[in-house]
Design a protein around this motif. Structure first.
Motif, PDB file in Angstrom:
ATOM      1  N   THR A  91      -6.417   8.718  20.711  1.00  0.00           N
ATOM      2  CA  THR A  91      -5.252   8.168  21.398  1.00  0.00           C
ATOM      3  C   THR A  91      -4.314   7.547  20.367  1.00  0.00           C
ATOM      4  N   PRO A  92      -3.013   7.822  20.463  1.00  0.00           N
ATOM      5  CA  PRO A  92      -2.092   7.207  19.501  1.00  0.00           C
ATOM      6  C   PRO A  92      -2.119   5.685  19.649  1.00  0.00           C
ATOM      7  N   ILE A  93      -2.056   4.989  18.540  1.00  0.00           N
ATOM      8  CA  ILE A  93      -2.073   3.528  18.623  1.00  0.00           C
ATOM      9  C   ILE A  93      -0.648   3.015  18.661  1.00  0.00           C
ATOM     10  N   THR A  94      -0.485   1.856  19.240  1.00  0.00           N
ATOM     11  CA  THR A  94       0.855   1.288  19.360  1.00  0.00           C
ATOM     12  C   THR A  94       0.966   0.031  18.507  1.00  0.00           C
ATOM     13  N   VAL A  95       2.200  -0.429  18.362  1.00  0.00           N
ATOM     14  CA  VAL A  95       2.449  -1.636  17.578  1.00  0.00           C
ATOM     15  C   VAL A  95       1.640  -2.802  18.135  1.00  0.00           C
ATOM     16  N   SER A  96       1.598  -2.915  19.476  1.00  0.00           N
ATOM     17  CA  SER A  96       0.888  -4.070  20.030  1.00  0.00           C
ATOM     18  C   SER A  96      -0.625  -3.957  19.821  1.00  0.00           C
ATOM     19  N   ASP A  97      -1.161  -2.723  19.747  1.00  0.00           N
ATOM     20  CA  ASP A  97      -2.586  -2.562  19.413  1.00  0.00           C
ATOM     21  C   ASP A  97      -2.894  -3.183  18.056  1.00  0.00           C
ATOM     22  N   VAL A  98      -2.020  -2.885  17.104  1.00  0.00           N
ATOM     23  CA  VAL A  98      -2.250  -3.366  15.739  1.00  0.00           C
ATOM     24  C   VAL A  98      -2.029  -4.873  15.660  1.00  0.00           C
ATOM     25  N   GLU A  99      -1.084  -5.367  16.454  1.00  0.00           N
ATOM     26  CA  GLU A  99      -0.783  -6.800  16.391  1.00  0.00           C
ATOM     27  C   GLU A  99      -1.958  -7.666  16.813  1.00  0.00           C
ATOM     28  N   LYS A 100      -2.877  -7.074  17.623  1.00  0.00           N
ATOM     29  CA  LYS A 100      -4.072  -7.833  18.006  1.00  0.00           C
ATOM     30  C   LYS A 100      -4.886  -8.216  16.771  1.00  0.00           C
ATOM     31  N   TYR A 101      -4.744  -7.438  15.728  1.00  0.00           N
ATOM     32  CA  TYR A 101      -5.515  -7.686  14.511  1.00  0.00           C
ATOM     33  C   TYR A 101      -4.762  -8.580  13.528  1.00  0.00           C
ATOM     34  N   ILE A 154       2.945   4.567  16.168  1.00  0.00           N
ATOM     35  CA  ILE A 154       3.249   4.361  14.747  1.00  0.00           C
ATOM     36  C   ILE A 154       3.089   5.673  13.969  1.00  0.00           C
ATOM     37  N   TYR A 155       4.006   5.917  13.057  1.00  0.00           N
ATOM     38  CA  TYR A 155       3.975   7.122  12.226  1.00  0.00           C
ATOM     39  C   TYR A 155       4.052   6.729  10.754  1.00  0.00           C
ATOM     40  N   ALA A 156       3.343   7.477   9.908  1.00  0.00           N
ATOM     41  CA  ALA A 156       3.504   7.316   8.461  1.00  0.00           C
ATOM     42  C   ALA A 156       4.341   8.485   7.988  1.00  0.00           C
ATOM     43  N   TYR A 157       5.310   8.223   7.089  1.00  0.00           N
ATOM     44  CA  TYR A 157       6.176   9.346   6.717  1.00  0.00           C
ATOM     45  C   TYR A 157       6.470   9.456   5.220  1.00  0.00           C
ATOM     46  N   GLY A 158       5.733   8.741   4.388  1.00  0.00           N
ATOM     47  CA  GLY A 158       6.004   8.923   2.964  1.00  0.00           C
ATOM     48  C   GLY A 158       5.585   7.707   2.170  1.00  0.00           C
ATOM     49  N   ILE A 159       5.952   7.697   0.903  1.00  0.00           N
ATOM     50  CA  ILE A 159       5.630   6.562   0.046  1.00  0.00           C
ATOM     51  C   ILE A 159       6.924   6.025  -0.534  1.00  0.00           C
ATOM     52  N   ASN A 160       7.058   4.707  -0.517  1.00  0.00           N
ATOM     53  CA  ASN A 160       8.233   4.042  -1.051  1.00  0.00           C
ATOM     54  C   ASN A 160       8.438   4.447  -2.519  1.00  0.00           C
ATOM     55  N   SER A 161       9.516   5.167  -2.779  1.00  0.00           N
ATOM     56  CA  SER A 161       9.650   5.755  -4.110  1.00  0.00           C
ATOM     57  C   SER A 161      10.135   4.761  -5.153  1.00  0.00           C
ATOM     58  N   SER A 162      10.494   3.537  -4.728  1.00  0.00           N
ATOM     59  CA  SER A 162      10.830   2.537  -5.746  1.00  0.00           C
ATOM     60  C   SER A 162       9.552   1.873  -6.225  1.00  0.00           C
ATOM     61  N   ASN A 163       8.439   2.280  -5.643  1.00  0.00           N
ATOM     62  CA  ASN A 163       7.162   1.688  -5.969  1.00  0.00           C
ATOM     63  C   ASN A 163       6.384   2.645  -6.864  1.00  0.00           C
ATOM     64  N   ALA A 164       5.066   2.587  -6.842  1.00  0.00           N
ATOM     65  CA  ALA A 164       4.296   3.379  -7.801  1.00  0.00           C
ATOM     66  C   ALA A 164       3.650   4.591  -7.157  1.00  0.00           C
ATOM     67  N   VAL A 165       3.123   5.457  -8.013  1.00  0.00           N
ATOM     68  CA  VAL A 165       2.402   6.652  -7.600  1.00  0.00           C
ATOM     69  C   VAL A 165       0.961   6.255  -7.283  1.00  0.00           C
ATOM     70  N   ILE A 166       0.353   6.942  -6.334  1.00  0.00           N
ATOM     71  CA  ILE A 166      -1.062   6.691  -6.064  1.00  0.00           C
ATOM     72  C   ILE A 166      -1.860   7.038  -7.326  1.00  0.00           C
ATOM     73  N   ARG A 167      -2.765   6.160  -7.670  1.00  0.00           N
ATOM     74  CA  ARG A 167      -3.444   6.257  -8.946  1.00  0.00           C
ATOM     75  C   ARG A 167      -4.115   7.615  -9.199  1.00  0.00           C
ATOM     76  N   THR A 168      -4.793   8.096  -8.167  1.00  0.00           N
ATOM     77  CA  THR A 168      -5.536   9.342  -8.363  1.00  0.00           C
ATOM     78  C   THR A 168      -4.616  10.545  -8.454  1.00  0.00           C
TER      79      THR A 168
END
Ligand code: FES
Lengths: 398, 328
Positions: B62-72, B235-249
């Motif tokens: 089931t897709p999770i919602t913002v309020s699901d995560v806010e419980k944590y 919630i969706y993930a769509y990339g990596i902040n390019s002003s930041n760093a590359v994943i180490r591996t």
């Protein structure tokens, strides 16, 4: 020049296949030598135990290999423990025998180091091959430890790979070459590829190398004989059956002890990779921690100073037969080498314990320096003091 | 020794040397051609062209919602906070999902060289890809769970909230009620138990923390994974902040330590792509870019497309406890 107690190093390897003459029991090219009663002293048998461990690892490893699956590393390891008859004991004994083998390899090496039996005849070659066997043993053990896909094993793998890239190894090797080395280790780095590669190294490549080099190491030993005695007519005990029986018994005892230990203290498989758990974590196996710590406490942090340091130590050990220019054999007759040996043993012990209790923690440079210099003092000072005392004693006696 | 050398007649020795030289040369050429057997074709080849657009689901699908995560959500008084982890951008690549209450997370230009709290949300401090719920004053941020030092992953790398000082960090001098450098920050740290790297999540994308009693062995911040929401607050993930760093591996050696373009181009090698979702791609997504929220179609996000349409992937959020218990 002072007269040397050592036989001369023999660099002409073609002489190895020439028949040996004037042996007490006739002449032969390759064979098992008879020894005097001195040859049955327990400290002459350190190599035999390591060989026993190697054979046991191969036999138990073959059984484990039937059940291991590189597609499902963790699950198949659990299966061995839970569903294979005596699986838990076989797996645990494979682990404990690996521990024993590494400990015995250290023991075997340090014994030759202190006795000084790495010079003369083919012994220089036997020693250098031995150092290679030592490295192979540790590498094979580390690979075996990774095979179960536990969280700590994967941490070790990730650290190892990044370490290769970021340490001097990666910085010296050109890009394509380090890529190649990495590819040989993990393929395209997917889970299946990684574990097939690790498995191939653990069960085939390194093991076969080890067996092959061990065979030569052993033949050289039989060819040179014990370093500590001269063959004498009439005093030799034939290899068959005395020596064979002795070897068999000592092997049975070692294997028996390990199997009993594994039955009494069966090993638990640690957290799988990917599980999330707060609290305590497994630490790396004890034989990894000194290596890891050595890179760390070099005082320059992981990756920069540590790797060259480790390489330097290995090269030093490798070249000892040529570095050691002393002419006499006793430990106190070679004070510098002996002191360094004690330093090495202490260093390994300290770093094992330290690494085991604080695996990841870098200490301050001051503390590190303090530790190393203290160790230097407590190793070199007593050796020279004892040597001085011995000389003094001899002078008084004369 | 000298004698044995002289035993070999000169021409023979030369022939031997020649032979040996030739063999070595042949071995080297042979070794080069062997390379293609040792290096798989798909090594260092990205498994997809761009970062995937992935919907975050719970272990039951089931897709999770913002309020699901806010419980944590963790606040400054939190003692324990469950770890939430999902794989992104590839499988086997854990990413932390953190909800922090009472703070609007923004990314400063550089990691602050002193202090330990949140950076004041100046008008132009960017919030790229961070979800901010103004009604509850909760920020949701995703940070790579692969340590920037030598790649340790959760649970070795782990978020410890403000009231939870891990034993390992006490060893380097942190204290629960410490002052100055020894203070465990208000919202705690992401702490790596492998070698003690520290990352401060309330600093957003510039999270490398070097203000404690001992410096981090890592020299880059944890890469920040960009998050967006749709109209039903999934919630969706769509990339990596390019002003930041590359994943180490993902670093390609040598020259693999830059920011920016490399984050976009080289990141997707050495693994397996996350799984495709059977849901339909959302028509509009809302995300922070700079300081203001933007709503637009997913094709403007620069995510992976197949024949001009955005493909939707999915990734599972797991936890060490609660209903989402599982392994990543
Ligand atoms: S891998 Fe995290 S500090 Fe070294």
């Amino acid at each position: 020049m002072e007269k040397t107690e050592y036989e001369h190093n023999e660099y002409d390897l073609t002489k190895l296949i020439k028949e040996e003459k004037d042996l007490p029991e006739g002449s032969y090219k390759i064979g098992f030598k008879s020894v005097t009663t001195r040859g049955y002293r327990i400290d002459e048998w350190t190599g035999a135990w390591v060989a026993t461990a190697l054979i046991y690892q191969i036999v138990s490893g073959i059984i484990l290999f039937y059940y291991y699956s590189q597609v499902n590393p963790y699950a198949s390891t659990l299966y061995m423990i839970d569903n294979v008859p005596f699986g838990h004991i076989i797996l645990t004994s494979h682990l404990y025998m690996a521990y024993a083998m590494i400990a015995l390899v250290y023991f075997h090496m340090m014994r030759q180091w202190f006795v000084g039996s790495y010079k003369g005849k083919w012994r220089w070659l036997q020693w250098t091959l031995g150092v290679i066997l030592f490295l192979l043993t540790i590498l094979t053990a580390i690979l075996g430890y990774m095979l179960a896909n536990t969280a700590i094993a994967m941490a070790a793998l990730h650290i190892g790979i990044l370490f290769m890239q970021r340490s001097v190894i990666g910085r010296i090797l050109p890009g394509a070459l380090i890529n190649w080395v990495e590819a040989i280790l993990v393929g395209n780095y997917t889970t299946t590829a990684t574990f097939s590669h690790l498995l191939a190294f653990h069960v085939a490549i390194f093991t076969v190398l080890m067996l092959g080099i061990f065979a030569v190491h052993f033949i050289l030993f039989e060819r040179s004989g014990l370093a500590s005695e001269k063959a004498e007519k009439g005093k030799m005990i034939p290899w068959f059956p005395t020596n064979l029986l002795y070897a068999t018994f000592s092997a049975i005892i070692l294997v028996g002890v390990i199997i009993i230990l594994s039955a009494v203290f069966p090993q638990k498989l640690t957290l799988a990779y990917g599980s999330l758990e707060y609290g305590t974590f497994p630490v790396p196996d004890w034989y990894i921690t000194p290596l890891y710590k050595l890179m760390d406490v070099a005082g320059y942090g992981l990756g920069t100073g540590g790797v060259p340091l480790v390489i330097g130590v290995v090269i030093f050990i490798f070249l000892i037969p040529f570095i050691d220019k002393y002419h006499k054999k006793g430990a106190l007759e070679r004070p510098w080498i002996t002191a360094f040996g004690i330093y090495f043993v202490m260093g390994i012990a300290v770093m094992t314990i330290w690494g085991y209790s604080q695996p990841g923690l870098t200490q301050t440079r001051l503390l590190t320096e303090y530790m190393w210099w203290t160790m230097t003092l407590v190793t070199f000072l007593p050796v020279y003091a004892m040597r001085f005392a011995k000389k003094d004693g001899e002078e008084i006696a004369n | 020794m000298d004698k044995s050398k002289n035993n070999i007649p000169e021409p023979e020795r030369r022939a031997f040397l020649k032979g040996a030289g030739l063999s070595v040369a042949a071995l080297m050429v042979g070794g080069l051609s062997l390379e293609r057997y040792a290096v798989p074709k798909d090594r260092s080849v990205p498994v997809m062209d761009n970062f995937p657009l992935a919907i975050l689901e719970d272990p039951s699908g089931t897709p999770i919602t913002v309020s699901d995560v806010e419980k944590y959500a963790a606040s400054t008084t939190t003692k324990t906070s469950p770890i939430l982890v999902f794989n992104y951008p590839l499988q086997d690549e854990p990413t932390f999902l953190l909800a922090l209450k009472g703070v609007k997370i923004t990314t400063p230009k550089t990691s602050p060289s002193s202090g330990f709290g949140a950076v004041s949300a100046g008008s132009n401090a960017p919030m790229d890809g961070i979800i901010y719920d103004s009604t509850h004053n909760i920020s949701i941020i995703a940070l790579s769970g692969i340590c920037q030092h030598l790649g340790c992953v959760p649970p070795f790398l782990d978020y410890h909230p403000g009231q939870n000082v891990p034993f390992e960090s006490e060893l380097i001098g942190y204290k629960l009620n410490g002052t100055g450098a020894t203070k465990w920050p208000d919202y705690g740290l992401i702490y790596c138990k492998c070698h003690g790297s520290q990352f401060n999540p309330v600093w957003g994308g510039r999270n490398l923390y070097n203000n404690g009693p001992a410096a981090s062995p890592a020299n880059h911040s944890l890469p920040q994974i960009l998050l967006a929401t749709d109209s039903s607050n999934h919630i969706y993930a769509y990339g990596i902040n390019s002003s930041n760093a590359v994943i180490r591996t993902h670093l390609k050696y040598p020259g693999g330590e830059t920011y920016g373009s490399q984050v976009k181009s080289e990141d997707l090698t050495g693994g397996t792509s996350v799984v495709k979702s059977s849901r339909s791609t959302p028509t509009t997504l809302t995300y922070f870019k700079g300081t203001s929220p933007i709503s637009s179609g997913p094709s403007t996000l620069g995510v992976n497309q197949v024949s001009n349409s955005v493909v939707l992937y999915k990734t599972t959020v797991v936890s060490n406890s609660g209903p989402w218990k599982g392994t990543f």
